[in-house]
Write a protein that holds these residues in place. Structure first.
Motif, PDB file in Angstrom:
ATOM      1  N   TRP A 229       0.829  -1.211   0.000  1.00 28.94           N
ATOM      2  CA  TRP A 229       0.000   0.000   0.000  1.00 28.94           C
ATOM      3  C   TRP A 229       0.860   1.256   0.000  1.00 28.94           C
ATOM      4  N   ALA A 230       1.939   1.257   0.733  1.00 29.03           N
ATOM      5  CA  ALA A 230       2.824   2.421   0.776  1.00 29.03           C
ATOM      6  C   ALA A 230       3.465   2.662  -0.589  1.00 29.03           C
ATOM      7  N   THR A 231       3.780   1.590  -1.301  1.00 28.89           N
ATOM      8  CA  THR A 231       4.420   1.726  -2.611  1.00 28.89           C
ATOM      9  C   THR A 231       3.483   2.388  -3.616  1.00 28.89           C
ATOM     10  N   ILE A 232       2.243   1.909  -3.734  1.00 34.37           N
ATOM     11  CA  ILE A 232       1.329   2.458  -4.737  1.00 34.37           C
ATOM     12  C   ILE A 232       0.831   3.846  -4.333  1.00 34.37           C
ATOM     13  N   CYS A 233       0.732   4.114  -3.028  1.00 36.90           N
ATOM     14  CA  CYS A 233       0.317   5.454  -2.590  1.00 36.90           C
ATOM     15  C   CYS A 233       1.394   6.491  -2.865  1.00 36.90           C
ATOM     16  N   ASP A 234       2.642   6.063  -2.986  1.00 34.94           N
ATOM     17  CA  ASP A 234       3.739   6.969  -3.333  1.00 34.94           C
ATOM     18  C   ASP A 234       3.824   7.192  -4.833  1.00 34.94           C
ATOM     19  N   GLY A 235       2.873   6.594  -5.590  1.00 33.91           N
ATOM     20  CA  GLY A 235       2.860   6.777  -7.028  1.00 33.91           C
ATOM     21  C   GLY A 235       3.703   5.787  -7.794  1.00 33.91           C
ATOM     22  N   ASP A 236       4.213   4.759  -7.125  1.00 35.30           N
ATOM     23  CA  ASP A 236       5.041   3.763  -7.787  1.00 35.30           C
ATOM     24  C   ASP A 236       4.218   2.512  -8.096  1.00 35.30           C
ATOM     25  N   VAL A 237       4.732   1.731  -9.020  1.00 41.28           N
ATOM     26  CA  VAL A 237       4.075   0.482  -9.405  1.00 41.28           C
ATOM     27  C   VAL A 237       4.563  -0.639  -8.496  1.00 41.28           C
TER      28      VAL A 237
END
Length: 619
Positions: free
Chosen positions: A160-168
């Motif tokens: 969740w932290a990865t995609i919320c930071d705009g990363d795939v």
């Protein structure tokens, strides 16, 4: 006609032509409107000119209107071009969207879209093949719907932290489908942003369970092959060291050290029992606390060790409670009995981090390993016996009213001594027992009632003692011989019913099997004496010296003359009368000397206790 009117008319006619050209090129009806409008304006202008005279200034606004109309047509043309371009782009975009939608709808991957909070807003039909749920069932739900619980909370927090930071985020997840089956899913989640703000998340799921299971099987096979190769190398190395080691202590150390060098092994030890029956560690390497814990206080561990040390069973246990201690890293213990034929040399104890080692070194291999090490220990013991001829003399106090010597002592009310055990020509075990202070009739009557012994025979009755011969199906001497020990003496006192056994075993030999053998045959058996001594060695020269010291000159002459005259040959070369004549004595005198010499010869040869201080040999 003045110039203003003429210019206005010409401008309107040009506008009509311009509008017609644009109408034909674009087909836009708006240019048809302007064509008609400018045509009527031009016609009105002509009619006005024909019926009116004047300066024409009043037509100046019409001229301006005509110019504005042409400009309007010009800009409308640009608008129409732009409109057509936009329409083409929209058409192309729509076609792309249509193709994209068809691709999504017919994709073999499960695709779904969520809002920023994770609620599913769209799912393609393929989502059913991945999750087991139809698209209508998942819309409005959260992907937690197929959460399996196989991943910890930190796994999902990191995602969740990865995609919320705009990363795939891309990875493999174990999901639980609608039927409750766990499936491996290759998942890619990408954020959809607008101006830096996340509007949606798009996830693409692919069921890779079959591929993953094949991969895991291959990895498992490769791991097992690697473990098997490592274990084969370990066993080969152990076998190489076993066959080149000549001392038991070095052998135990070598095997233990080689096992503990393996990454899975926490501790290795060789364990056996002392003569008093206490478990002891002969050698230990690695984490000694694990071995100490096993020996001290765990019922499961003690039963595992006992199965190997006492009963020769190969065991593996994952229930050893002592190994759950935080200070001890092992969780599985295996024991391998070290034996050779009926000789038990204790057990090899191996504590490991897991049971995988014992899955590779299976029961058959462990049994073979134990036999190999046991055989090497036996060979080392035999080599030591050849080099060191000292013996350990063990004295035991025994009691057993049902044992034949005790029965005979009780029946005759006399002390009984074992004189010899041997084998006759038919392979039967023969036992000679001497009974003190008893007459022949009493001795034979008592002998007939002795259990486990048969065919009693009176061998001799002299000096108040009787020597009896029995046939036995099984003798203690045979049992002790299996453990490398010899029965030197057995005495039973009739007054107290107490017995004593003296046994010789090579120095360094394990005495526990001897103790166990005696304990299994007698009701009571206690080790009361132990000492090392040099063995009694009878040489031919020593035998002759003792015999000559016992014989008188006449007895020696009588024996030698009989031998040289062929008296002992069959048929005899000379009779007793002939040999007596050779010595110049009468036959009766000669026979007295010869019989005395023969008695002393047999006494020295067979160890008759009545005339010799040496302990009787037991064959």
């Amino acid at each position: 006609m003045n110039g203003i009117i003429l210019a206005s008319i010409l401008l309107r006619i040009a506008g009509v032509g311009y509008s017609l050209v644009l109408l034909k090129r674009s087909g836009d009806r708006r240019f048809g409107f302007f064509t008609v409008l400018l045509t009527f304006m031009a016609a009105r202008q002509v009619l006005t000119v024909a019926g009116t005279t004047g300066t024409g200034l009043e037509e100046l606004p019409g001229l301006v209107v005509s110019g504005l109309a042409i400009l309007t047509i010009h800009y409308l043309d640009r608008y129409v071009d732009e409109e057509h371009r936009i329409k083409r782009e929209l058409k192309d975009t729509n076609e792309e969207l249509t193709i994209f939608k068809k691709a999504v709808e017919h994709a073999g991957h499960g695709i779904f879209v969520t809002d920023p909070d994770g609620t599913i807003t769209y799912a393609n039909p393929a989502i059913e093949s991945v999750t087991g749920y139809e698209p209508d069932e998942v819309v409005g739900e959260n992907p937690r719907l197929w959460k399996s619980g196989e991943h910890d909370q930190s796994f999902y927090e990191e995602m969740w932290a990865t995609i919320c930071d705009g990363d795939v985020w891309d990875g493999e997840i174990i999901n639980e489908n609608a039927s409750g089956e766990f499936r491996w899913v290759d998942t890619t989640i990408a954020p959809v942003t607008d101006g830096g703000e996340i509007e949606h998340f798009v996830a693409v799921d692919t069921d890779v369970t079959d591929r993953k299971e094949r991969q895991l099987r291959i990895e498992d096979q490769n791991e097992r092959l690697g473990r098997l190769n490592r274990m084969n190398e370990l066993l080969r190395d152990v076998n190489r060291r076993v066959v080149t080691t000549t001392k038991r202590e070095t052998l135990e150390e070598t095997v233990s050290e080689r096992f503990v060098s393996d990454p899975w092994v926490v501790s290795t030890a060789v364990v056996d029992r002392t003569a008093s029956g206490r478990l002891r560690t002969r050698y230990v390497t690695g984490d000694e606390t694990a071995i100490d814990a096993i020996l001290e206080d765990t019922e499961e561990a003690i039963s595992t060790l006992t199965a190997a040390v006492d009963h020769g069973r190969t065991m593996v246990s994952e229930q050893v409670k002592a190994l759950s201690n935080d200070d001890i890293t092992g969780d599985t213990v295996g024991v391998v009995p070290l034996s050779y034929r009926d000789r038990n040399y204790g057990a090899l104890v191996v504590v490991t981090e897991s049971s995988k080692l014992f899955e590779i070194i299976d029961h058959e291999l462990r049994t073979e390993l134990g036999d190999t090490i046991g055989s090497a220990i036996n060979a080392a013991e035999r080599r030591r016996e050849l080099v060191d001829d000292r013996v350990t003399e063990l004295t035991f106090a025994i009691e057993d009213a049902d044992a034949p010597p005790f029965e005979l002592a009780a029946a005759t009310e006399s002390d009984v001594h074992l004189t010899r055990t041997t084998t006759d020509g038919d392979g039967q075990r023969i036992v000679f027992l001497k009974v003190d202070d008893v007459d022949a009739e009493t001795a034979m009557t008592a002998a007939a009632s002795i259990s486990n012994f048969s065919d009693p025979t009176l061998v001799s009755a002299a000096d108040g003692a009787c020597l009896l011969r029995f046939v036995a199906s099984d003798t203690l001497a045979d049992t002790l011989a299996c453990h490398g020990a010899t029965l030197e003496a057995l005495h039973v006192e009739s007054d107290t019913g107490d017995g004593e056994i003296i046994i010789d075993t090579p120095v360094g030999n394990d005495v526990l099997p001897v103790v166990e053998a005696l304990s299994s045959r007698f009701d009571s058996c206690e080790l009361v004496g132990r000492q090392e001594r040099e063995p009694t060695i009878d040489t031919a020269e020593g035998f002759r010296g003792e015999l000559q010291a016992d014989l008188t000159d006449r007895q020696l002459e009588a024996l030698r003359t009989a031998h040289l005259a062929g008296y002992f040959e069959w048929p005899r070369e000379h009779s007793g009368e002939d040999v007596a004549a050779m010595m110049g004595v009468c036959q009766s005198t000669y026979m007295q000397h010869l019989r005395a010499a023969e008695r002393k010869l047999t006494t020295n040869l067979f160890g008759d206790e009545r005339t010799s201080d040496r302990r009787p040999a037991v064959a």
